[in-house]
Write a protein that holds these residues in place. Structure first.
Motif, PDB file in Angstrom:
ATOM      1  N   LYS A   7     -17.970 -19.527  22.246  1.00  0.00           N
ATOM      2  CA  LYS A   7     -18.264 -19.370  23.666  1.00  0.00           C
ATOM      3  C   LYS A   7     -18.901 -20.612  24.269  1.00  0.00           C
ATOM      4  CE  LYS A   7     -20.668 -16.302  26.916  1.00  0.00           C
ATOM      5  NZ  LYS A   7     -21.502 -15.075  27.051  1.00  0.00           N
ATOM      6  N   ASN A   8     -19.898 -21.171  23.581  1.00  0.00           N
ATOM      7  CA  ASN A   8     -20.609 -22.329  24.123  1.00  0.00           C
ATOM      8  C   ASN A   8     -21.199 -23.132  22.966  1.00  0.00           C
ATOM      9  OD1 ASN A   8     -22.586 -24.112  25.329  1.00  0.00           O
ATOM     10  ND2 ASN A   8     -22.417 -22.869  27.188  1.00  0.00           N
ATOM     11  N   ALA A  13     -25.664 -25.075  19.289  1.00  0.00           N
ATOM     12  CA  ALA A  13     -26.473 -26.138  18.692  1.00  0.00           C
ATOM     13  C   ALA A  13     -27.950 -25.941  19.006  1.00  0.00           C
ATOM     14  CB  ALA A  13     -26.002 -27.501  19.206  1.00  0.00           C
ATOM     15  N   ILE A  14     -28.257 -25.598  20.253  1.00  0.00           N
ATOM     16  CA  ILE A  14     -29.645 -25.389  20.650  1.00  0.00           C
ATOM     17  C   ILE A  14     -30.249 -24.206  19.908  1.00  0.00           C
ATOM     18  CG2 ILE A  14     -31.142 -24.740  22.578  1.00  0.00           C
ATOM     19  CD1 ILE A  14     -29.212 -26.320  24.401  1.00  0.00           C
ATOM     20  N   TRP A  16     -29.503 -23.231  16.922  1.00  0.00           N
ATOM     21  CA  TRP A  16     -29.802 -23.709  15.582  1.00  0.00           C
ATOM     22  C   TRP A  16     -31.100 -24.514  15.560  1.00  0.00           C
ATOM     23  CZ3 TRP A  16     -28.430 -23.795  10.465  1.00  0.00           C
ATOM     24  CH2 TRP A  16     -27.333 -23.017  10.095  1.00  0.00           C
ATOM     25  N   ILE A  17     -31.267 -25.382  16.550  1.00  0.00           N
ATOM     26  CA  ILE A  17     -32.479 -26.212  16.615  1.00  0.00           C
ATOM     27  C   ILE A  17     -33.714 -25.343  16.764  1.00  0.00           C
ATOM     28  CG2 ILE A  17     -33.723 -27.909  18.004  1.00  0.00           C
ATOM     29  CD1 ILE A  17     -31.015 -29.190  18.646  1.00  0.00           C
ATOM     30  N   VAL A  18     -33.659 -24.383  17.676  1.00  0.00           N
ATOM     31  CA  VAL A  18     -34.814 -23.498  17.909  1.00  0.00           C
ATOM     32  C   VAL A  18     -35.142 -22.699  16.649  1.00  0.00           C
ATOM     33  CG1 VAL A  18     -35.634 -21.493  19.203  1.00  0.00           C
ATOM     34  CG2 VAL A  18     -34.429 -23.338  20.396  1.00  0.00           C
ATOM     35  N   ALA A  19     -34.111 -22.121  16.031  1.00  0.00           N
ATOM     36  CA  ALA A  19     -34.332 -21.319  14.826  1.00  0.00           C
ATOM     37  C   ALA A  19     -34.925 -22.179  13.707  1.00  0.00           C
ATOM     38  CB  ALA A  19     -33.021 -20.685  14.368  1.00  0.00           C
ATOM     39  N   TYR A  20     -34.404 -23.377  13.555  1.00  0.00           N
ATOM     40  CA  TYR A  20     -34.885 -24.274  12.502  1.00  0.00           C
ATOM     41  C   TYR A  20     -36.339 -24.668  12.746  1.00  0.00           C
ATOM     42  CZ  TYR A  20     -35.450 -28.471   9.662  1.00  0.00           C
ATOM     43  OH  TYR A  20     -35.930 -29.403   8.780  1.00  0.00           O
ATOM     44  N   VAL A  21     -36.645 -25.081  13.966  1.00  0.00           N
ATOM     45  CA  VAL A  21     -38.008 -25.532  14.287  1.00  0.00           C
ATOM     46  C   VAL A  21     -39.007 -24.383  14.153  1.00  0.00           C
ATOM     47  CG1 VAL A  21     -39.502 -26.381  16.127  1.00  0.00           C
ATOM     48  CG2 VAL A  21     -37.264 -27.434  15.759  1.00  0.00           C
ATOM     49  N   VAL A  22     -38.640 -23.216  14.650  1.00  0.00           N
ATOM     50  CA  VAL A  22     -39.562 -22.083  14.615  1.00  0.00           C
ATOM     51  C   VAL A  22     -39.803 -21.608  13.182  1.00  0.00           C
ATOM     52  CG1 VAL A  22     -39.852 -19.652  15.238  1.00  0.00           C
ATOM     53  CG2 VAL A  22     -39.050 -21.297  16.951  1.00  0.00           C
ATOM     54  N   VAL A  23     -38.729 -21.394  12.436  1.00  0.00           N
ATOM     55  CA  VAL A  23     -38.872 -20.845  11.084  1.00  0.00           C
ATOM     56  C   VAL A  23     -39.415 -21.881  10.110  1.00  0.00           C
ATOM     57  CG1 VAL A  23     -37.671 -19.814   9.126  1.00  0.00           C
ATOM     58  CG2 VAL A  23     -37.061 -19.144  11.455  1.00  0.00           C
ATOM     59  N   ILE A  24     -38.708 -22.990   9.976  1.00  0.00           N
ATOM     60  CA  ILE A  24     -39.114 -24.005   8.998  1.00  0.00           C
ATOM     61  C   ILE A  24     -40.412 -24.686   9.430  1.00  0.00           C
ATOM     62  CG2 ILE A  24     -38.436 -26.086   7.772  1.00  0.00           C
ATOM     63  CD1 ILE A  24     -36.832 -23.549   7.086  1.00  0.00           C
ATOM     64  N   GLY A  25     -40.543 -24.962  10.727  1.00  0.00           N
ATOM     65  CA  GLY A  25     -41.768 -25.576  11.213  1.00  0.00           C
ATOM     66  C   GLY A  25     -42.987 -24.715  10.950  1.00  0.00           C
ATOM     67  N   SER A  26     -42.861 -23.425  11.173  1.00  0.00           N
ATOM     68  CA  SER A  26     -43.981 -22.507  10.941  1.00  0.00           C
ATOM     69  C   SER A  26     -44.352 -22.434   9.464  1.00  0.00           C
ATOM     70  CB  SER A  26     -43.621 -21.111  11.453  1.00  0.00           C
ATOM     71  OG  SER A  26     -43.400 -21.121  12.849  1.00  0.00           O
ATOM     72  N   VAL A 117     -27.754 -30.414  12.086  1.00  0.00           N
ATOM     73  CA  VAL A 117     -28.138 -29.834  13.374  1.00  0.00           C
ATOM     74  C   VAL A 117     -28.143 -30.874  14.496  1.00  0.00           C
ATOM     75  CG1 VAL A 117     -30.004 -28.737  14.653  1.00  0.00           C
ATOM     76  CG2 VAL A 117     -29.443 -27.942  12.356  1.00  0.00           C
ATOM     77  N   PHE A 118     -28.870 -31.989  14.292  1.00  0.00           N
ATOM     78  CA  PHE A 118     -29.047 -32.966  15.371  1.00  0.00           C
ATOM     79  C   PHE A 118     -27.859 -33.915  15.519  1.00  0.00           C
ATOM     80  CE2 PHE A 118     -33.436 -31.696  14.541  1.00  0.00           C
ATOM     81  CZ  PHE A 118     -33.898 -31.502  15.825  1.00  0.00           C
ATOM     82  N   ARG A 119     -27.312 -34.430  14.417  1.00  0.00           N
ATOM     83  CA  ARG A 119     -26.186 -35.335  14.503  1.00  0.00           C
ATOM     84  C   ARG A 119     -24.864 -34.590  14.486  1.00  0.00           C
ATOM     85  NH1 ARG A 119     -30.580 -37.643  15.003  1.00  0.00           N
ATOM     86  NH2 ARG A 119     -31.091 -37.229  12.821  1.00  0.00           N
ATOM     87  N   GLY A 120     -24.808 -33.469  13.782  1.00  0.00           N
ATOM     88  CA  GLY A 120     -23.574 -32.702  13.725  1.00  0.00           C
ATOM     89  C   GLY A 120     -23.402 -31.788  14.917  1.00  0.00           C
ATOM     90  N   PHE A 121     -24.079 -30.663  14.911  1.00  0.00           N
ATOM     91  CA  PHE A 121     -23.891 -29.648  15.940  1.00  0.00           C
ATOM     92  C   PHE A 121     -24.205 -30.164  17.346  1.00  0.00           C
ATOM     93  CE2 PHE A 121     -25.031 -26.213  12.571  1.00  0.00           C
ATOM     94  CZ  PHE A 121     -23.805 -26.405  11.971  1.00  0.00           C
ATOM     95  N   LEU A 122     -25.387 -30.749  17.539  1.00  0.00           N
ATOM     96  CA  LEU A 122     -25.805 -31.144  18.893  1.00  0.00           C
ATOM     97  C   LEU A 122     -24.984 -32.314  19.422  1.00  0.00           C
ATOM     98  CD1 LEU A 122     -27.736 -30.711  21.249  1.00  0.00           C
ATOM     99  CD2 LEU A 122     -29.348 -32.282  20.132  1.00  0.00           C
ATOM    100  N   PHE A 123     -24.842 -33.375  18.634  1.00  0.00           N
ATOM    101  CA  PHE A 123     -24.112 -34.551  19.100  1.00  0.00           C
ATOM    102  C   PHE A 123     -22.658 -34.229  19.396  1.00  0.00           C
ATOM    103  CE2 PHE A 123     -21.498 -38.337  18.050  1.00  0.00           C
ATOM    104  CZ  PHE A 123     -21.871 -39.125  19.131  1.00  0.00           C
ATOM    105  N   ARG A 124     -22.013 -33.512  18.481  1.00  0.00           N
ATOM    106  CA  ARG A 124     -20.613 -33.164  18.690  1.00  0.00           C
ATOM    107  C   ARG A 124     -20.431 -32.259  19.914  1.00  0.00           C
ATOM    108  NH1 ARG A 124     -18.634 -36.959  16.611  1.00  0.00           N
ATOM    109  NH2 ARG A 124     -17.612 -37.031  14.573  1.00  0.00           N
TER     110      ARG A 124
END
Length: 243
Positions: A7-8, A13-14, A16-26, A117-124
């Motif tokens: 869909k989008n 990508a966003i 994935w970034i949020v989930a990664y930062v929230v879970v792994i960051g915490s 996440v940052f170079r693959g999903f977001l950049f592409r």
């Protein structure tokens, strides 16, 4: 996950970034890098990313289908110079025994996930709408993501320096990916940088400034060099799922 991707792609990508930062960051903030629970979470994210890549057959799209020739990219020596900074103060692992093994494995997986996440999903996702903005957003969001290190007890000055040179490293990684079409050099270099960070001695503040300037200068010079190389004019063809 697949429906959101179809869909989008940018929202995917966003997410994935949020989930990664929230879970792994915490988990890193509360348990540190040598936590087995943190490693388990990283393994889960890694397996999820691999399942997505396999299901969508997007290995080539995200630069995982092949390795690039090394000579045109100066054998990626600037990336090794940047990684070496973590050993300038000497070697003094921040953990021992099983905890050290856990920390090293965790940092290796962080390199994989953050590049995907940052170079693959977001950049592409952004590249097709504007190459320049995709490069800038990928690099800056990667650097700004390091602000969460304030939650792990890092000093404010240290975190601000890290954020600045992380943006510079982000530019180098995205330029390597864009020009070579392969994400592997970025994954290997990123994982090496993070692994050496847990093996190196704690850096005094005065040396930290020198290291930060060195990283920014090397990264900036290498990014400029890469920008002068011929590269792909567009992203790889769409995967079967996207046709």
């Amino acid at each position: 996950m697949l429906k959101l991707y179809e869909k989008n792609e940018s929202v995917f990508a966003i997410a994935w970034i949020v989930a990664y930062v929230v879970v792994i960051g915490s988990l890193r903030a509360n348990l540190g890098d040598s936590s087995w629970l943190g490693l388990a979470a990283l393994v889960a994210f890694t397996l999820l990313s691999l399942a997505f890549l396999r299901t969508t057959s997007t290995w080539q799209k995200y630069g995982l289908a092949s390795l690039p020739p090394a000579k045109p990219y100066l054998y990626f020596i600037p990336l090794l110079l940047i990684a070496s900074v973590n050993l300038w103060a000497g070697i003094a692992p921040q953990a021992t025994g099983a905890s050290l093994v856990c920390a090293v494995a965790s940092m290796a997986l962080v390199g994989w996930l953050e590049e995907i996440v940052f170079r693959g999903f977001l950049f592409r996702a952004m590249e097709k709408d504007g190459l320049t903005s995709a490069i800038v957003v990928s690099a800056v969001t990667f650097g700004m993501g390091h602000i969460v290190n304030l939650l792990t007890g890092h000093a404010t000055f240290e975190t601000l320096l890290q954020t600045c040179y992380a943006v510079a490293i982000g530019f180098v990684f995205v330029m390597v990916f864009h020009k070579s079409g392969s994400l592997w050099p970025c994954i290997v270099a990123h994982s090496l940088i993070d692994v050496l960070s847990v093996l190196g001695r704690e850096v005094p503040e005065e040396l930290l400034v020198v290291e930060s300037v060195f990283i920014i200068v090397v990264a900036g010079g290498y990014a400029w060099y890469l920008s002068r190389l011929p590269g792909r004019d567009s992203a790889p063809d769409a995967s079967p799922l996207e046709e």
